[in-house]
Design a protein around this motif. Structure first.
Motif: not given
Length: 93
Positions: A20-49
Motif C-alpha cells: 500500500h504505497q506510498p509509505l511515510t517515515y517519521q524518525f524521532h526520539y523522546k526528550t527528557d520531558h516526554g516530548l518527541y523531537t522529530v528528526v525527519q518526516y516524509g517519504s525518505t527511508d533514511h536519515v542522517s543526524t
C-alpha cells in the motif's frame, strides 16, 4: 549502537516492504520531558543526524523511533536503543 554527542553523525535507514504505497517515515526520539523531537518526516527511508547525549541514570540510552505509515493509514513502529555519551576532552595547557 554507540556514539559521542556532537561528534558522531548517525545514519539510520529502514527498508520496509508494503503493497500500500506510498509509505511515510517519521524518525524521532523522546526528550527528557516526554516530548518527541522529530528528526525527519516524509517519504525518505533514511536519515542522517547528530543526537543529544542520553541521561547518565538511563545508561546514556536514547530511544530512537521509526514510525512507518502506509496509504491506508496502517502503521508500524520500531524502536532503536542508542547509547549516546557526552565526551569531554581535557586539554593540557
Amino acid at each position: 549502537t554507540a556514539g559521542f554527542k556532537h561528534s558522531t553523525k548517525i545514519n539510520i535507514s529502514y527498508i520496509f516492504k508494503d503493497p500500500h504505497q506510498p509509505l511515510t517515515y517519521q524518525f524521532h526520539y523522546k526528550t527528557d520531558h516526554g516530548l518527541y523531537t522529530v528528526v525527519q518526516y516524509g517519504s525518505t527511508d533514511h536519515v542522517s543526524t547528530v543526537l543529544p547525549s542520553g541521561k547518565r541514570n538511563a545508561g546514556f540510552i536514547i530511544d530512537f523511533e521509526i514510525l512507518i505509515t502506509d496509504s491506508l493509514s496502517a502503521s508500524s513502529n520500531y524502536v532503536l536503543h542508542l547509547k549516546v555519551i557526552f565526551l569531554i576532552l581535557a586539554s593540557s595547557v
